[in-house]
Design a protein around this motif. Structure first.
Motif, PDB file in Angstrom:
ATOM      1  N   LYS A 171      -8.283   7.106   2.753  1.00 33.98           N
ATOM      2  CA  LYS A 171      -8.782   6.085   2.475  1.00 33.98           C
ATOM      3  C   LYS A 171      -8.831   6.020   0.951  1.00 33.98           C
ATOM      4  O   LYS A 171      -9.559   6.492   0.890  1.00 33.98           O
ATOM      5  N   ASN A 172      -7.718   4.578   0.607  1.00 32.07           N
ATOM      6  CA  ASN A 172      -7.683   4.159  -0.627  1.00 32.07           C
ATOM      7  C   ASN A 172      -7.731   2.435   0.087  1.00 32.07           C
ATOM      8  O   ASN A 172      -6.629   2.250   1.080  1.00 32.07           O
ATOM      9  N   THR A 181     -13.906  12.030  -2.932  1.00 31.51           N
ATOM     10  CA  THR A 181     -13.935  11.030  -3.207  1.00 31.51           C
ATOM     11  C   THR A 181     -13.764  11.243  -4.700  1.00 31.51           C
ATOM     12  O   THR A 181     -14.126  11.716  -6.113  1.00 31.51           O
ATOM     13  N   LYS A 184     -10.966   8.410  -0.483  1.00 32.54           N
ATOM     14  CA  LYS A 184     -11.834   8.674   0.033  1.00 32.54           C
ATOM     15  C   LYS A 184     -11.448   9.994   0.473  1.00 32.54           C
ATOM     16  O   LYS A 184     -10.630   9.397   1.577  1.00 32.54           O
ATOM     17  N   GLU A 192      -7.557  -0.530   1.884  1.00 29.90           N
ATOM     18  CA  GLU A 192      -7.974  -1.328   2.731  1.00 29.90           C
ATOM     19  C   GLU A 192      -6.551   0.221   4.204  1.00 29.90           C
ATOM     20  O   GLU A 192      -6.984  -0.139   5.400  1.00 29.90           O
ATOM     21  N   GLY A 193      -5.883   0.697   3.354  1.00 31.40           N
ATOM     22  CA  GLY A 193      -5.704   1.985   4.195  1.00 31.40           C
ATOM     23  C   GLY A 193      -6.076   3.313   4.273  1.00 31.40           C
ATOM     24  O   GLY A 193      -7.029   3.336   3.696  1.00 31.40           O
ATOM     25  N   ILE A 194      -6.012   3.496   5.916  1.00 31.09           N
ATOM     26  CA  ILE A 194      -6.501   4.938   6.060  1.00 31.09           C
ATOM     27  C   ILE A 194      -4.880   5.740   6.542  1.00 31.09           C
ATOM     28  O   ILE A 194      -4.454   4.870   7.231  1.00 31.09           O
ATOM     29  N   TYR A 195      -5.134   6.740   6.096  1.00 28.05           N
ATOM     30  CA  TYR A 195      -4.610   7.979   6.704  1.00 28.05           C
ATOM     31  C   TYR A 195      -4.980   8.889   7.242  1.00 28.05           C
ATOM     32  O   TYR A 195      -5.524   9.571   6.816  1.00 28.05           O
ATOM     33  N   TYR A 196      -3.828   9.500   8.184  1.00 29.46           N
ATOM     34  CA  TYR A 196      -4.329  10.566   9.104  1.00 29.46           C
ATOM     35  C   TYR A 196      -3.282  11.799   9.263  1.00 29.46           C
ATOM     36  O   TYR A 196      -1.967  11.684   9.256  1.00 29.46           O
ATOM     37  N   VAL A 208      -8.451  12.806   6.554  1.00 29.48           N
ATOM     38  CA  VAL A 208      -8.155  10.859   6.364  1.00 29.48           C
ATOM     39  C   VAL A 208      -8.473  10.502   4.817  1.00 29.48           C
ATOM     40  O   VAL A 208      -8.859  11.175   4.091  1.00 29.48           O
ATOM     41  N   ASN A 227       0.886  -1.122  -0.083  1.00 29.19           N
ATOM     42  CA  ASN A 227      -0.011  -0.148  -0.036  1.00 29.19           C
ATOM     43  C   ASN A 227       1.067   1.461  -0.155  1.00 29.19           C
ATOM     44  O   ASN A 227       1.907   1.571   1.011  1.00 29.19           O
ATOM     45  N   LYS A 267       0.838   4.759   0.807  1.00 26.28           N
ATOM     46  CA  LYS A 267       1.170   5.928   1.521  1.00 26.28           C
ATOM     47  C   LYS A 267       1.195   7.236   0.953  1.00 26.28           C
ATOM     48  O   LYS A 267       1.642   7.866   0.385  1.00 26.28           O
TER      49      LYS A 267
END
Length: 194
Positions: free
Chosen positions: A181-182, A155, A140, A184-188, A179, A115, A117
């Protein structure tokens, strides 16, 4: 603004070149009588973290790798019960995930995935987002305020290189969370407006 977009595109291109030139991490299984894995990686960054998690996301092992030329470790899995596990290698640019299972005394590597980032860059009250979306998955992007209210939502679909700039100069004083989301990854990424 065009210079900023060009700069972000240049960073993304350099990232693609650097990751394609780097030797990929490898994972091998030792003979089944030992019930262990051997993990090897060339030139990890100082921020590389290697973890083993069970299927519920509970961390069994975690180690931050220092600035070394190469990294090699043998994981003894004798005390782990049968089941599915994940070996996760994460640095500032990507995470590589090896899924493996233990069945009796056999260790089987099931899948490997990567994934990418997002890269966040802050300049004053502006946040620039750059994400190489090689699978062209839906991305998203949501921005929340400190009370968890959505202040922006978008999106991005079917886009290889997601480049966004967010200007908080006229925003209310608060702490905002971007935030991304792509797949399965979620990044902040947090930004404080004073």
């Amino acid at each position: 603004m065009k210079k900023v977009v060009r700069s972000i595109a240049t960073v993304a291109l350099m990232f693609v070149v650097a990751t394609s030139m780097a030797k990929e991490p490898t994972l091998s299984v030792t003979p089944h009588t030992e019930k262990s894995l051997i993990f090897e990686m060339d030139a990890p960054s100082e921020q590389t973290v290697i973890s083993i998690l069970d299927i519920e996301g509970i961390i069994i092992f975690s180690e931050k790798v220092g600035d070394v030329a190469s990294y090699s470790k043998k994981f003894d899995l004798k005390n782990l019960p049968d089941g599915d596990y994940v070996l996760k290698i994460e640095d500032t640019l990507k995470e590589t995930i090896f899924e493996f299972g233990i069945d009796n005394s056999n260790v089987l590597i099931a899948e490997r995935r990567e994934n990418t980032k997002p890269i966040f860059k802050k300049n004053g009250q502006k946040v620039f987002l750059n994400l190489l979306n090689s699978d062209k998955e839906d991305v998203k992007i949501t921005i929340y305020d400190s009370e968890n209210r959505v202040v922006f939502d978008e999106t991005v679909v079917d886009t290889l290189l997601v480049e966004k700039a967010y200007n908080f100069e006229k925003a209310y004083k608060d702490t905002y969370m971007v935030v991304v989301k792509n797949g399965e990854g979620i990044y902040y990424e947090a930004i404080v407006v004073k």
